[in-house]
Design an enzyme around this catalytic site. Sequence first.
Site: not given
Length: 349
Positions: A41, A174, A295, A301, A303, A308
């Site tokens: 280990s 919702h 991108s 774009k 991102n 994320e």
Amino acid sequence: MSNANDNNGQLNTQSDSSKEKPWGGRFTEPTDAFVEQFTASVEFDQRLYFHDIQGSIAHATMLAKVGVLTEEEKTQIIQGLKEVQAEIESGKFQWSVKLEDVHMNVEAALTEKIGITGKKLHTGRSRNDQVATDIRLYLRDEIDVIASEITRLQDGMARLAKREAATIMPGFTHLQTAQPVTFGHHILAWNEMLQRDYERLMDCRKRVNIMPLGAAALAGTTYPIDRSITAELLGFDRPSENSLDSVSDRDFAIEFCSFASLVMIHLSRASEELILWASAQFDFIDLPDRFCTGSSIMPQKKNPDVPELVRGKSGRVTGHMISLLMLMKSQPLAYNEDNQEDKEPLFDV
């Protein structure tokens, strides 16, 4: 305190016939090379070196106080351990797979430095209670860092909520527009989630901060050790009460991973809202460029990669919690080698 990387120092995977395994007394043939590699280990538990050495220093100090070691032997051991720590932190230490784990690597290096006195360090303890102690010391330090970071995030949220206390935005149920709220009120909802997480973490810390050292392999030791001395030296609230449970318990790790799963779910929910709000369809917020990527073929774009990834890592953390639950579900008392598999999930969490 210095933290070691997983691969701090060099890892020697070659057989080293000059060093005998401490447990090899009844064996008549060497360990198979594949088995040696499979059961070792040290590639991942070497990061426990700091806490292993701190535990050993406290153990040696206690042994001297109860008369098992002389003051001279204690001084030799402690000085030797500090030298080993310095070698590890400088990257000069040679980790050996043949020595299996961080404990045997450190003890072998100590014995090489100070001679037979180094072997006396292991008096009254086993690797079973030693590793259980190391993990608790490691996790206690990590909990304190994480608690500080949660508080820092909460402070930031509170300042933002105050600034945006009158900024009107739609509230949703919702994911449909429901009633008007303020942006500050919404941020404070995230803050409430984190407050519960903080309280869970502090409650978890109470159960982490119990010392198993002294349980030895599973049934204690005949040496006249004083566990209260060691517990005080290491900052534990108290020694554990049952030796069988002490060496086999990993509830504290599962409980920490449960906390971690919940805090990651909360961060994932917040991240999801940031991602939605930054989209052209919502257009509520503009994330700073330094926290986004672009991108290669669509230059318009922007991102939201950071939220994320937070959202994505929540699944990884939750998966590790399930791994630890499955690891423990069928284990009889007391210690089993299965428990070697507790570290990599916990470290990753």
